[in-house]
Scaffold this active site. Structure first.
Site, PDB file in Angstrom:
ATOM      1  N   HIS A 115       0.942  -1.167   0.246  1.00  0.00           N
ATOM      2  CA  HIS A 115       0.070  -0.024  -0.096  1.00  0.00           C
ATOM      3  C   HIS A 115       0.742   1.152   0.087  1.00  0.00           C
ATOM      4  O   HIS A 115       0.364   2.202  -0.594  1.00  0.00           O
ATOM      5  CB  HIS A 115      -1.081   0.061   1.252  1.00  0.00           C
ATOM      6  CG  HIS A 115      -1.849  -0.836   1.506  1.00  0.00           C
ATOM      7  ND1 HIS A 115      -1.912  -1.878   2.374  1.00  0.00           N
ATOM      8  CD2 HIS A 115      -3.151  -1.401   0.663  1.00  0.00           C
ATOM      9  CE1 HIS A 115      -2.931  -2.894   2.227  1.00  0.00           C
ATOM     10  NE2 HIS A 115      -3.585  -2.423   1.449  1.00  0.00           N
TER      11      HIS A 115
ATOM     12  N   ARG B  22      -3.775 -10.114   4.372  1.00  0.00           N
ATOM     13  CA  ARG B  22      -4.187 -11.517   4.982  1.00  0.00           C
ATOM     14  C   ARG B  22      -3.151 -12.276   5.595  1.00  0.00           C
ATOM     15  O   ARG B  22      -3.151 -13.417   5.899  1.00  0.00           O
ATOM     16  CB  ARG B  22      -5.129 -11.989   3.964  1.00  0.00           C
ATOM     17  CG  ARG B  22      -6.567 -11.334   3.570  1.00  0.00           C
ATOM     18  CD  ARG B  22      -7.351 -12.357   2.913  1.00  0.00           C
ATOM     19  NE  ARG B  22      -8.708 -11.971   3.024  1.00  0.00           N
ATOM     20  CZ  ARG B  22      -9.293 -10.919   2.047  1.00  0.00           C
ATOM     21  NH1 ARG B  22      -8.559 -10.687   1.043  1.00  0.00           N
ATOM     22  NH2 ARG B  22     -10.641 -10.697   2.034  1.00  0.00           N
TER      23      ARG B  22
HETATM   24  P1  AMP Z   1      -6.521  -3.667  -0.288  1.00  0.00           P
HETATM   25  O1  AMP Z   1      -6.245  -2.939   0.969  1.00  0.00           O
HETATM   26  O2  AMP Z   1      -6.012  -5.249  -0.355  1.00  0.00           O
HETATM   27  O3  AMP Z   1      -7.936  -3.729  -1.115  1.00  0.00           O
HETATM   28  O4  AMP Z   1      -5.596  -2.875  -1.382  1.00  0.00           O
HETATM   29  C1  AMP Z   1      -5.395  -1.851  -1.912  1.00  0.00           C
HETATM   30  C2  AMP Z   1      -4.693  -1.724  -3.128  1.00  0.00           C
HETATM   31  O5  AMP Z   1      -3.249  -2.052  -2.694  1.00  0.00           O
HETATM   32  C3  AMP Z   1      -4.923  -2.444  -4.295  1.00  0.00           C
HETATM   33  O6  AMP Z   1      -4.855  -1.625  -5.306  1.00  0.00           O
HETATM   34  C4  AMP Z   1      -4.109  -3.463  -4.092  1.00  0.00           C
HETATM   35  O7  AMP Z   1      -3.842  -4.156  -5.263  1.00  0.00           O
HETATM   36  C5  AMP Z   1      -2.549  -2.861  -3.626  1.00  0.00           C
HETATM   37  N1  AMP Z   1      -1.926  -3.863  -2.808  1.00  0.00           N
HETATM   38  C6  AMP Z   1      -2.114  -4.930  -2.032  1.00  0.00           C
HETATM   39  N2  AMP Z   1      -1.146  -5.651  -1.726  1.00  0.00           N
HETATM   40  C7  AMP Z   1      -0.071  -5.053  -2.625  1.00  0.00           C
HETATM   41  C8  AMP Z   1       1.257  -5.462  -2.696  1.00  0.00           C
HETATM   42  N3  AMP Z   1       1.881  -6.563  -2.093  1.00  0.00           N
HETATM   43  N4  AMP Z   1       2.152  -4.601  -3.811  1.00  0.00           N
HETATM   44  C9  AMP Z   1       1.311  -3.605  -4.403  1.00  0.00           C
HETATM   45  N5  AMP Z   1       0.317  -3.395  -4.198  1.00  0.00           N
HETATM   46  C10 AMP Z   1      -0.629  -3.898  -3.368  1.00  0.00           C
END
Ligand code: AMP
Length: 265
Positions: free
Chosen positions: A29, A185
């Site tokens: 993030h 997760r």
């Molecule tokens: P989430 O909080 O899981 O909904 O993710 C929010 C954003 O962060 C989304 O655009 C995800 O694709 C991105 N994201 C989550 N994990 C990663 C990671 N390891 N590397 C890059 N972006 C990520």
């Protein structure tokens, strides 16, 4: 840094660089937040655990919530604002809040769309609503969720009247030093399941050997595989030799479902 909870306080943040998240922020993030800050526009991080993208029985209640720490990280990274709305603010029960029809990439590939049939409806609903409320000039998404990135990109391309001049910018997956893709997760993983979870990254590194080799890698680590496939990187349908390809995996272990993907060399 502003902490915004209401729609009226968003007015001064239009034309921003938006990073939509569900919080429990990690380096993946943060790479998006830093990219948004580097864009030169005010960076707005939304933190909202979106109930619409969880099916009954999924981990909505258990999903990690670490708002105070998230605010500190956003402040450290130079965000102009965090938008942390209540569910009623995002979903007021108002028929005028319209979710656009799902693009084909949210329904045809048989990947996340098949494993989590409610999921992209929920993602498009929240992302469309955030775009309408925040009205950003640019929005940042991670390659980690490749199909989601493709869905959002196609949704915006199909609705240029609704979000004129909104750019979707993708950023590469941030990994732990041993290759595990960072994910909110990952906190569910015990030390032994975390070791086995490395099989996702190993499976992707064998993509040039074909899908059976990817699946064998996941099986050998005792994971329950939802899919281990090589697809056209844009449509996520069957690949052709002349177009970029993407390897994608989804598998569960000890009650935690993980996804990952990589370009096929
Ligand atoms: P989430 O909080 O899981 O909904 O993710 C929010 C954003 O962060 C989304 O655009 C995800 O694709 C991105 N994201 C989550 N994990 C990663 C990671 N390891 N590397 C890059 N972006 C990520």
């Amino acid at each position: 840094m502003q902490i915004v909870r209401t729609i009226s306080d968003l007015a001064c943040l239009h034309e921003s660089a938006l990073v939509p998240t569900m919080g429990a922020l990690h380096e993946g993030h943060r790479s998006l937040v830093r990219a948004a800050v580097a864009s030169g526009r005010p960076a707005v991080v939304s933190i909202f655990v979106n109930p619409a993208q969880f099916a009954p029985g999924e981990d909505l209640d258990a999903y990690p919530r670490t708002l105070e720490r998230d605010l500190d990280l956003c402040r450290d990274d130079g965000a102009a604002a965090v938008f942390a709305p209540e569910v009623d603010t995002v979903y007021p029960g108002d028929a005028s809040v319209q979710t656009p029809p799902l693009p084909a990439v949210a329904a045809s590939p048989g990947l996340e769309d098949a494993c989590r049939p409610h999921f992209f409806q929920g993602v498009c609903r929240v992302v469309a609503r955030l775009f309408d409320l925040v009205r950003p000039a640019e929005a940042f998404f991670g390659e980690k969720d490749w199909q989601q990135l493709r869905v959002v990109t196609e949704m915006v391309a199909a609705h240029q009247d609704r979000w004129p001049s909104l750019t979707i910018t993708a950023h590469p997956t941030v990994r732990e030093p041993d290759g595990l893709a960072m994910s909110s997760r990952n906190v569910y993983l015990s030390p032994s399941s975390r070791d086995r979870a490395l099989a996702l990254h190993r499976a992707l590194s064998r993509a040039s050997e074909g899908e059976p080799a990817m699946r064998r890698t996941l099986d050998a680590a005792g994971l329950t595989t939802d899919y281990a496939v090589i697809r056209d990187a844009e449509t996520l349908l069957a690949p052709t030799a002349d177009r970029p390809q993407r390897a994608l995996v989804a598998a569960s272990l000890d009650g935690t479902r993980l996804i990952d993907n990589a370009a096929v060399p």
